[in-house]
Scaffold this motif. Structure first.
Motif, PDB file in Angstrom:
ATOM      1  N   PRO A   1     -37.536  49.125  60.737  1.00 23.04           N
ATOM      2  CA  PRO A   1     -38.414  48.664  59.657  1.00 23.04           C
ATOM      3  C   PRO A   1     -39.454  47.650  60.111  1.00 23.04           C
ATOM      4  O   PRO A   1     -40.621  47.731  59.697  1.00 23.04           O
ATOM      5  CB  PRO A   1     -37.439  48.054  58.643  1.00 23.04           C
ATOM      6  CG  PRO A   1     -36.144  48.741  58.901  1.00 23.04           C
ATOM      7  CD  PRO A   1     -36.109  48.965  60.382  1.00 23.04           C
ATOM      8  N   LEU A   2     -39.069  46.678  60.945  1.00 22.27           N
ATOM      9  CA  LEU A   2     -40.023  45.671  61.411  1.00 22.27           C
ATOM     10  C   LEU A   2     -41.138  46.317  62.211  1.00 22.27           C
ATOM     11  O   LEU A   2     -42.327  46.036  61.988  1.00 22.27           O
ATOM     12  CB  LEU A   2     -39.317  44.609  62.248  1.00 22.27           C
ATOM     13  CG  LEU A   2     -40.228  43.580  62.921  1.00 22.27           C
ATOM     14  CD1 LEU A   2     -41.048  42.805  61.893  1.00 22.27           C
ATOM     15  CD2 LEU A   2     -39.410  42.620  63.781  1.00 22.27           C
TER      16      LEU A   2
ATOM     17  N   LEU B   1     -43.510  48.151  59.868  1.00 23.30           N
ATOM     18  CA  LEU B   1     -44.371  47.278  59.076  1.00 23.30           C
ATOM     19  C   LEU B   1     -45.444  46.626  59.934  1.00 23.30           C
ATOM     20  O   LEU B   1     -46.577  46.427  59.487  1.00 23.30           O
ATOM     21  CB  LEU B   1     -43.525  46.223  58.368  1.00 23.30           C
ATOM     22  CG  LEU B   1     -42.586  46.780  57.283  1.00 23.30           C
ATOM     23  CD1 LEU B   1     -41.598  45.723  56.833  1.00 23.30           C
ATOM     24  CD2 LEU B   1     -43.380  47.314  56.098  1.00 23.30           C
ATOM     25  N   GLU B   2     -45.111  46.298  61.174  1.00 24.59           N
ATOM     26  CA  GLU B   2     -46.120  45.736  62.080  1.00 24.59           C
ATOM     27  C   GLU B   2     -47.187  46.781  62.401  1.00 24.59           C
ATOM     28  O   GLU B   2     -48.385  46.455  62.474  1.00 24.59           O
ATOM     29  CB  GLU B   2     -45.448  45.233  63.353  1.00 24.59           C
ATOM     30  CG  GLU B   2     -44.617  43.979  63.133  1.00 24.59           C
ATOM     31  CD  GLU B   2     -43.895  43.510  64.382  1.00 24.59           C
ATOM     32  OE1 GLU B   2     -43.569  42.318  64.467  1.00 24.59           O
ATOM     33  OE2 GLU B   2     -43.642  44.358  65.280  1.00 24.59           O
TER      34      GLU B   2
ATOM     35  N   LYS C   1     -37.024  47.002  48.728  1.00 26.75           N
ATOM     36  CA  LYS C   1     -35.816  46.554  49.413  1.00 26.75           C
ATOM     37  C   LYS C   1     -34.859  45.945  48.397  1.00 26.75           C
ATOM     38  O   LYS C   1     -35.234  45.013  47.677  1.00 26.75           O
ATOM     39  CB  LYS C   1     -36.185  45.516  50.486  1.00 26.75           C
ATOM     40  CG  LYS C   1     -35.015  44.700  51.015  1.00 26.75           C
ATOM     41  CD  LYS C   1     -33.994  45.569  51.704  1.00 26.75           C
ATOM     42  CE  LYS C   1     -32.739  44.777  52.051  1.00 26.75           C
ATOM     43  NZ  LYS C   1     -31.628  45.662  52.418  1.00 26.75           N
TER      44      LYS C   1
ATOM     45  N   SER D   1     -39.325  37.826  59.397  1.00 24.58           N
ATOM     46  CA  SER D   1     -40.241  38.412  60.373  1.00 24.58           C
ATOM     47  C   SER D   1     -41.083  39.543  59.789  1.00 24.58           C
ATOM     48  O   SER D   1     -42.082  39.942  60.395  1.00 24.58           O
ATOM     49  CB  SER D   1     -39.443  38.943  61.579  1.00 24.58           C
ATOM     50  OG  SER D   1     -38.448  39.870  61.149  1.00 24.58           O
ATOM     51  N   TRP D   2     -40.710  40.051  58.627  1.00 25.15           N
ATOM     52  CA  TRP D   2     -41.450  41.180  58.061  1.00 25.15           C
ATOM     53  C   TRP D   2     -42.816  40.722  57.553  1.00 25.15           C
ATOM     54  O   TRP D   2     -42.899  39.780  56.749  1.00 25.15           O
ATOM     55  CB  TRP D   2     -40.671  41.805  56.918  1.00 25.15           C
ATOM     56  CG  TRP D   2     -39.473  42.597  57.357  1.00 25.15           C
ATOM     57  CD1 TRP D   2     -38.888  42.584  58.593  1.00 25.15           C
ATOM     58  CD2 TRP D   2     -38.717  43.509  56.560  1.00 25.15           C
ATOM     59  NE1 TRP D   2     -37.808  43.432  58.612  1.00 25.15           N
ATOM     60  CE2 TRP D   2     -37.679  44.014  57.381  1.00 25.15           C
ATOM     61  CE3 TRP D   2     -38.803  43.939  55.245  1.00 25.15           C
ATOM     62  CZ2 TRP D   2     -36.746  44.931  56.923  1.00 25.15           C
ATOM     63  CZ3 TRP D   2     -37.875  44.864  54.771  1.00 25.15           C
ATOM     64  CH2 TRP D   2     -36.865  45.359  55.592  1.00 25.15           C
TER      65      TRP D   2
ATOM     66  N   TYR E   1     -30.677  44.180  60.232  1.00 24.31           N
ATOM     67  CA  TYR E   1     -31.966  44.511  60.867  1.00 24.31           C
ATOM     68  C   TYR E   1     -31.965  43.839  62.236  1.00 24.31           C
ATOM     69  O   TYR E   1     -32.701  42.899  62.488  1.00 24.31           O
ATOM     70  CB  TYR E   1     -33.143  44.009  60.014  1.00 24.31           C
ATOM     71  CG  TYR E   1     -33.113  44.542  58.615  1.00 24.31           C
ATOM     72  CD1 TYR E   1     -33.688  45.770  58.312  1.00 24.31           C
ATOM     73  CD2 TYR E   1     -32.479  43.841  57.596  1.00 24.31           C
ATOM     74  CE1 TYR E   1     -33.640  46.281  57.032  1.00 24.31           C
ATOM     75  CE2 TYR E   1     -32.420  44.346  56.306  1.00 24.31           C
ATOM     76  CZ  TYR E   1     -33.003  45.562  56.035  1.00 24.31           C
ATOM     77  OH  TYR E   1     -32.944  46.064  54.763  1.00 24.31           O
TER      78      TYR E   1
END
Length: 751
Positions: A239-240, A243-244, A259, A270-271, A362
């Motif tokens: 997921p991270l 999203l980045e 979520k 961090s997201w 995560y």
């Protein structure tokens, strides 16, 4: 980045298209909305009512209006000063009808040689793609160069057939294997969305796949799209990373993620997103309107009437165990194959997935949740300790395929085992059994609610907040009415006793569940209640199921629904309970609506819920909205507060005034300070100052009335304010009986 003042969710389909959405832009602007928020609009399965089954990422859905329709809507929104938010689905593609999905069709035709083979998360070690589509009469045929099974069409590999060939022999030469639908849960070899075999997982972690599946979305962002809602990030491998990558081209867009956060769980810091889509806010708002002091009475009544002594924790374990054993063994088998040196690997993997108390970790974020799951699994299954210990180092390695797949598996187990099983079984108080809810916490005390909002303002002030969505089990006003039951345990007990004595539902937990549904929804159309009862009892899988319906059980349930409408004694009791619930239910509805619209976060209004909302679970909550009626009512209210009655005009008015104030004065909504009342009824007021705008709302209205109303309870105002709902001016020490004389809520703006 442009953060909208609010959003308004629209469900698009062939009956309500992008052009229909464009036609209500003027109404939404008048209502005070900041951005129109669209359900998925990429090409989906023909006839889809929801759009979460995208079939072709290269264009907008033809039935929903296509690219031209989107352009017209974007233009209308821009001229009205509204932003546009679009819901996107990165985790999976729809494959129910392969001919509609060019990429999947090509993979079925060419197998691993297809240029799309790496798009899908397929375990090729089996050799062929398992397609669980056949019934008990697998009569195949070859027609026009395709393999046919009734209405199902499948491609043929080049050179794999000639005229006159036996269809079964042609089938055996393909890159796929059609099998009986009952074999899917155990034999499937592609990742899917939860347990839905017609939604195939996509490998967006691959840069090429990401670029190909997001090319059109990137164009929308370049053309001025305001924001994106990301569906089901928990299904993604990374997921991270996703999203980045999204942020690399959507740098200016407001992004929220669907979520589900469990109580106490926080979104990974961090997201690079504004926050969630607001199920956590829904739990908080609904909870503060429930009388938490009545928990012992409700628990005793539930146990007495149903004989269910289990806790929600025990129901969740049972629900997840059922799901992992029955629906998800293919996913467990695929993971166990990654650890061939570990005896009992499959059983250990399943036990760990069952033991997670959140959707997923995560890694390296959330390692504590993984550790907790491992410890719980070892405690529950001492015979698997050795296998779990062998797997543990790999499950902690965020680069290990086993660890990555565990994170995807645990989310599916949680969603299906909790929301779609346990929440339909444990029926102590179904107002709490909501997506992102906590049935174990009987309401939220006032001081806890304020602490949660201070934290929300501090951590994620631009996250979305919601009261209703296309996924909610029951509409916001159904929950508002159910909250009233927490204040009237004796009348509720009388009705529940009568319902269970007159009807003959074999499972008394479900009977009690259904009785609460009658109280919450009120006397809606019988067909809607029957449809809901059918879905609810099959989701519970405790007496009947989707795959093996029990005719006698289901007949008893439908006869119980009929009795509520036709049996004179029962219907009279239902009418009496409805009279007790309606007025305080309206109070709760207006209170929770104003709180949600003005609390920290960006409020979303789900389509149609600016009026009373008696919706139940989908597809009931996706019914067409009568916008013509809402437009007329908005014109009729003009600039004066309407009365509180069955039309819902008061709710429309309060929604309009709150949204307009947020849109015109965003600087008045940048902080959070709780406001307490003084006097004998102080616990009945929810109050907070957002930095210029003050919200005051009534809670527990039955108890308030029983005690004699507000009496001499007061609230202190530091300055002069005008109530945006009544246009009355207030300052200094104000009697709540005066301030809340017109409505059970007030929205005070600095003079």
């Amino acid at each position: 980045m442009a953060i909208p003042s609010s959003t308004y969710r629209l469900q698009l389909n062939r009956r309500f298209t992008l052009d229909d959405a464009a036609r209500v832009i003027g109404y939404l602007a008048e209502l005070g909305v900041g951005a129109v928020y669209l359900s998925p609009i990429l090409q989906s399965t023909i006839g889809s009512d929801h759009g979460y089954d995208t079939t072709d990422v290269s264009h907008a859905d033809h039935d929903r209006g296509g690219e031209a329709g989107l352009e017209r809507l974007m233009t209308s929104a821009r001229l009205a000063g509204l932003g546009v938010i679009i819901d996107i689905v990165p985790n999976h593609l729809g494959i129910e009808h392969p001919i509609e999905n060019p990429a999947w069709w090509d993979v079925l035709r060419l197998g691993q040689q297809s240029r799309y083979a790496f798009w899908f998360d397929i375990d090729w070690s089996r050799g062929k793609i398992v397609v669980p589509v056949l019934g008990d009469d697998p009569q195949l045929s070859v027609v026009d160069g395709e393999l046919r099974y009734f209405e199902h069409r499948f491609p043929l590999a080049p050179g794999s057939w000639s005229e006159g060939d036996d269809a079964a022999a042609v089938h055996d030469r393909q890159h796929y294997q059609l099998v009986h639908h009952s074999r899917g849960n155990r034999e499937l070899n592609y990742r899917r969305f939860f347990a839905i075999t017609t939604l195939a997982g996509v490998r967006v972690e691959d840069p090429e796949v990401f670029a190909a599946t997001h090319a059109l979305i990137r164009t929308w962002c370049d053309n001025g799209l305001t924001g994106l809602r990301i569906d089901h990030p928990d299904g993604l491998r990374d997921p991270l990373g996703y999203l980045e990558e999204l942020r690399s081209f959507a740098a200016e867009q407001w992004i929220t993620v669907e979520k589900i956060l469990e109580p106490g769980e926080e979104l990974p810091t961090s997201w690079p997103v504004a926050g969630t889509t607001g199920y956590d806010a829904m739990r908080e708002v609904a909870g503060v309107f429930i009388d938490s002091d009545r928990e012992r009475e409700f628990t005793a009544l539930y146990q007495q009437l149903t004989s269910d002594q289990r806790t929600i924790t025990e129901h969740i374990e049972a629900g997840k165990r059922l799901v992992v054993d029955v629906l998800l063994p293919a996913e467990v088998r695929r993971m166990a194959a990654l650890a061939p040196d570990v005896p009992d690997a499959a059983a250990a993997i399943a036990e760990i997935a069952i033991a997670f108390d959140v959707y997923r970790s995560y890694l390296p974020d959330g390692v504590a949740h993984l550790d907790h799951a491992i410890a719980t699994a070892k405690r529950r299954r001492p015979d698997l300790v050795a296998a779990i210990d062998q797997l543990s180092p790999r499950l902690h390695d965020h680069c290990d395929d086993l660890a990555l797949r565990m994170q995807q598996l645990s989310g599916a187990a949680m969603a299906k085992g909790v929301e779609d099983t346990a929440y339909y079984r444990y029926s102590r108080f179904v107002a709490l059994n909501e997506v992102g809810g906590d049935p174990g916490q009987f309401g939220i005390p006032l001081q806890d609610f304020h602490a949660l909002q201070i934290a929300r303002q501090d951590r994620l002030p631009d996250a979305m907040t919601s009261l209703s969505t296309h996924d909610t089990k029951r509409g916001e006003d159904v929950r508002a009415r159910l909250a009233v039951l927490s204040e009237i345990p004796e009348p509720w007990a009388d009705f529940a006793n009568l319902f269970l004595s007159i009807t003959a539902i074999p499972n008394r937990m479900f009977g009690y569940f259904l009785a609460q549904t009658l109280a919450g929804a009120g006397p809606i159309e019988p067909a809607r209640m029957h449809a809901y009862a059918e879905k609810a009892m099959r989701e519970a899988s405790d007496g009947t199921t989707w795959t093996a319906p029990d005719p006698s059980f289901e007949t008893a349930v439908h006869e119980a629904v009929d009795a509520a409408y036709a049996d004179r004694q029962l219907h009279a009791a239902w009418d009496n309970l409805d009279r007790l619930v309606t007025a305080p239910g309206w109070s709760n509805s207006l209170g929770q609506k104003l709180v949600q619209l003005t609390m920290p976060g960006i409020p979303d209004v789900y389509q149609g819920t600016e009026l009373w909302d008696d919706s139940l679970v989908d597809p009931d909550n996706r019914r067409p909205v009568d916008f013509a009626r809402r437009i007329r009512l908005l014109e009729d209210v003009g600039d004066g507060p309407p009365g509180l009655d069955e039309t819902g005009s008061a709710k429309l008015w309060i929604t309009r005034q709150a949204l307009r104030l947020r849109r015109s004065r965003p600087d008045w909504f940048n902080g959070y300070r709780s406001i307490a009342a003084s006097g004998p009824a102080h616990d009945h007021l929810i109050g907070f100052d957002r930095g210029g705008a003050i919200t005051l709302a009534t809670r527990l209205p039955v108890g308030l009335a029983t005690a004699g109303g507000w009496r001499d309870s007061t609230v202190e105002l530091a300055g002069t304010y005008i109530d945006a709902l009544t246009d009355r001016r207030w300052s200094n020490t104000v009697l709540l009986t005066d301030l809340l004389a017109t409505y059970p809520v007030a929205l005070l703006a600095q003079d």
